[in-house]
Design a protein around this motif. Structure first.
Motif, short mmCIF file in Angstrom:
data_model
loop_
_atom_site.label_atom_id
_atom_site.label_comp_id
_atom_site.label_asym_id
_atom_site.label_seq_id
_atom_site.Cartn_x
_atom_site.Cartn_y
_atom_site.Cartn_z
N LEU A 157 0.83 -1.20 0.00
CA LEU A 157 0.00 0.00 0.00
C LEU A 157 0.87 1.25 0.00
N LEU A 158 1.90 1.28 0.84
CA LEU A 158 2.77 2.45 0.93
C LEU A 158 3.57 2.65 -0.35
N VAL A 159 4.01 1.56 -0.95
CA VAL A 159 4.74 1.66 -2.21
C VAL A 159 3.83 2.23 -3.29
N GLY A 160 2.56 1.83 -3.27
CA GLY A 160 1.61 2.38 -4.22
C GLY A 160 1.40 3.87 -4.03
N VAL A 161 1.32 4.32 -2.78
CA VAL A 161 1.19 5.76 -2.51
C VAL A 161 2.41 6.50 -3.06
N ASN A 162 3.59 5.94 -2.81
CA ASN A 162 4.82 6.56 -3.33
C ASN A 162 4.78 6.67 -4.85
N ALA A 163 4.33 5.60 -5.51
CA ALA A 163 4.26 5.62 -6.97
C ALA A 163 3.25 6.64 -7.46
N GLY A 164 2.10 6.72 -6.80
CA GLY A 164 1.07 7.66 -7.23
C GLY A 164 1.51 9.10 -7.13
N VAL A 165 2.18 9.45 -6.03
CA VAL A 165 2.68 10.82 -5.88
C VAL A 165 3.77 11.11 -6.91
N SER A 166 4.73 10.19 -7.02
CA SER A 166 5.87 10.41 -7.90
C SER A 166 5.46 10.56 -9.36
N MET A 167 4.57 9.69 -9.81
CA MET A 167 4.20 9.71 -11.22
C MET A 167 3.43 10.97 -11.60
N ASN A 168 2.95 11.71 -10.64
CA ASN A 168 2.28 12.97 -10.92
C ASN A 168 3.21 14.16 -10.76
N VAL A 169 3.97 14.19 -9.69
CA VAL A 169 4.78 15.36 -9.38
C VAL A 169 6.04 15.42 -10.24
N GLN A 170 6.65 14.26 -10.50
CA GLN A 170 7.89 14.25 -11.24
C GLN A 170 7.80 14.87 -12.64
N PRO A 171 6.80 14.50 -13.47
CA PRO A 171 6.73 15.16 -14.79
C PRO A 171 6.43 16.65 -14.70
N MET A 172 5.72 17.08 -13.66
CA MET A 172 5.52 18.52 -13.45
C MET A 172 6.86 19.21 -13.23
N TYR A 173 7.67 18.60 -12.38
CA TYR A 173 8.98 19.16 -12.05
C TYR A 173 9.87 19.26 -13.29
N LEU A 174 9.90 18.17 -14.08
CA LEU A 174 10.72 18.17 -15.29
C LEU A 174 10.21 19.18 -16.31
N GLY A 175 8.91 19.14 -16.58
CA GLY A 175 8.36 20.00 -17.61
C GLY A 175 8.47 21.48 -17.28
N GLU A 176 8.27 21.84 -16.02
CA GLU A 176 8.35 23.24 -15.62
C GLU A 176 9.77 23.75 -15.53
N SER A 177 10.74 22.85 -15.40
CA SER A 177 12.13 23.27 -15.25
C SER A 177 12.89 23.32 -16.56
N ALA A 178 12.38 22.69 -17.60
CA ALA A 178 13.10 22.59 -18.87
C ALA A 178 12.79 23.79 -19.76
N PRO A 179 13.74 24.21 -20.60
CA PRO A 179 13.45 25.23 -21.62
C PRO A 179 12.53 24.65 -22.68
N LYS A 180 11.79 25.51 -23.37
CA LYS A 180 10.78 25.02 -24.31
C LYS A 180 11.40 24.20 -25.44
N GLU A 181 12.66 24.53 -25.83
CA GLU A 181 13.30 23.81 -26.92
C GLU A 181 13.67 22.39 -26.54
N LEU A 182 13.80 22.12 -25.25
CA LEU A 182 14.20 20.79 -24.79
C LEU A 182 13.16 20.14 -23.88
#
Length: 524
Positions: A157-182
């Motif tokens: 159950l805890l591993v699932g919670v970790n996966a659910g949070v990560s799979m949502n927050v991580q792409p936000m972090y990457l997409g908002e931090s990258a320049p538009k060209e990359l």
């Protein structure tokens, strides 16, 4: 350089890999990539000896050693407590709970991700999220010594919670931090680390390594390694510049973060873009998930998110893994060698993730998605024919085996990586966390339904069980071609304006005809 979080994902039942969906990055926090999918069961379906299969997401098929090891552990524990063995149907019930608690935790994590991302920020949310994986690793590691299968259930159950949070927050972090060209290239690194986690999970789950009857607690607890690596490396990276400027209004911290990420002081153009985006969001609060469905200016974005997010889970890729072992055996691969052939399937997805990452900014998102789904339709059709005729021609099992690899390669070209960045690019700063909550909840629900329904499809449709999945692939390709706008090389503000224009155009064209206009005057 842009910060990279690997695929957030399950570190629970290794041997498969798991959507760390997102699942790596340019600047070194590959821990999330490992965490994302190493010991996850690729949302439940990476077939292999080290895999605890059936129910996390693809449901279905063959049982790996850990399946038997944990069932034996459950039965022995119950017998030591009560003096009699656990009935077979209750052993199966406990196992079903162990498996199903992972997607349930993922659903909780997806719903938790939005508020965490808004209140704590993207980086801090990922750091806090490691609490779940560390706790899960401790439960897994000591479950055998404590004689408690309940610890395995809670760990899942805890591993699932970790996966659910990560799979949502991580792409936000990457997409908002990258320049538009990359932005596309950086976001696709999550798919690379997802695939890498799958391969590493398949490797460490070999019988010769941690796939034996005594080593399964260590196999499950291996999620601790990437979690600790992320805790050590992520603090060295800055927070998302967009979050700092738009959500917190801290221009100085935003500038400092950009300088660390870009390695240059010439940031005038990017700062202008950020200020324009900030002005567009001025006075607006963070959206709630249900508000996205009532806002007409977000109709196309929400529809695209629901359609393509569902298609990725219903396209049949995970189910191909469930069929892989039986097909390899039919093709003459010895039973003891099947586990090595399974590693080849993970390597296919890793290879295409690299290719997709290299070309996404050249060919665009739509081409990769359409191409991937069209190829999946083609190879899935050939696979269905090969299954139907496998007893008629001696070479048909070899064709079916080739189709498995081709299908997985096609999935890795587009749907595996591109789908995960749609919520980042299609929604503005105020709606993005809510969009990921909707996407995450949808994904985990679909994962559960596929796991639940695949055995019935297998029994009812036999060799034609992939026909429904092929229909999903066709619909996804058509929708992408006609309704998904291209976002390559555009700023978030440009994408929002284009989508707003398309939504308003549709509303103006969609007004009902109420009869001919009444002539109010006869004057010429």
């Amino acid at each position: 350089m842009c910060p990279g979080q690997g695929p957030p994902g399950d570190m629970g039942l290794p041997g498969s890999g798991g959507e760390l969906g997102p699942q790596g990055g340019v600047n070194g926090s590959w821990a999330e990539g490992m965490e994302g999918r190493v010991p996850e069961v690729r949302e439940g379906a990476r077939q292999g000896p080290a895999e605890i299969h059936s129910g996390d997401g693809s449901g279905g098929g063959n049982e790996g050693p850990e399946f038997r090891h944990i069932q034996e552990f459950t039965n022995q524990t119950w017998q030591a407590r009560s003096g009699r063995p656990l009935p077979d149907h209750l052993v199966l019930l406990v196992w079903s709970l162990i498996v199903s608690l992972y997607p349930l935790g993922g659903l909780f994590g997806a719903l938790l991700a939005g508020p965490l991302a808004v209140m704590l920020g993207r980086k801090q949310s990922l750091l806090v999220n490691n609490i779940f994986v560390v706790a899960a690793a401790g439960l897994f590691g000591f479950s055998r010594r404590a004689g408690s299968f309940e610890m395995v259930m809670l760990g899942r159950l805890l591993v699932g919670v970790n996966a659910g949070v990560s799979m949502n927050v991580q792409p936000m972090y990457l997409g908002e931090s990258a320049p538009k060209e990359l932005r596309g290239t950086v976001a696709m690194t999550s798919a690379i680390f997802t695939a890498l986690g799958i391969v590493m999970g398949q490797v460490v789950g070999l019988r010769e390594l941690l796939g034996g009857p005594q080593a399964w607690p260590l196999l499950l607890a291996s999620c601790l390694v990437p979690g600790l690596l992320q805790l050590a490396s992520l603090p060295l990276l800055p927070e998302s510049p967009r979050y700092l400027l738009i959500d917190r209004g801290d221009a100085e911290a935003c500038l400092a973060a950009l300088q660390r990420l870009r390695g240059t002081t010439d940031l005038a153009l990017e700062l202008v873009e950020l200020e324009e985006e900030r002005a567009a969001c001025q006075g607006l609060r963070a959206r709630r998930p249900w508000e996205l469905f009532w806002d007409g200016t977000l109709r196309r974005q929400v529809t695209s998110l629901v359609v393509l997010g569902s298609a990725m889970e219903l396209c049949g890729n995970d189910s191909v893994y469930a069929y892989a072992s039986s097909v390899f055996l039919e093709a003459g691969v010895p039973q003891e060698k099947v586990q090595y052939a399974i590693i080849g399937t993970g390597c296919c997805e890793l290879l295409t993730a690299f290719v997709s990452c290299a070309v996404i900014e050249r060919v665009g998102r739509r081409v990769l998605l359409m191409g991937g789904y069209c190829l999946m339709t083609f190879w899935g059709s050939i696979f269905t024919v090969a299954l139907c005729l496998q007893n008629s021609f001696p070479w048909m099992p070899y064709l079916a085996m080739s189709c498995i690899f081709a299908f997985i390669l096609s999935f890795g070209i587009g749907p595996a990586g591109v789908t995960g960045i749609l919520a980042t690019e299609l929604f503005d700063q105020t709606a993005r966390p809510a969009a990921y909550m909707v996407c995450g909840a949808l994904m985990w629900t679909m994962l559960f339904l596929v796991g639940l329904g695949f055995p019935f499809l297998m029994e009812g449709l036999s060799h034609f069980l992939y026909v429904p999945f092929l229909g999903v692939c066709v619909c996804a390709a058509i929708y992408t071609g006609f309704f998904l706008p291209e976002t390559k090389g555009k700023t978030f503000l440009e994408i929002s304006e284009e989508l707003r224009r398309l939504n308003l155009l549709r509303r103006s064209q969609g007004r009902r005809w109420r009869g001919p206009d009444v002539i109010q005057s006869t004057e010429l």
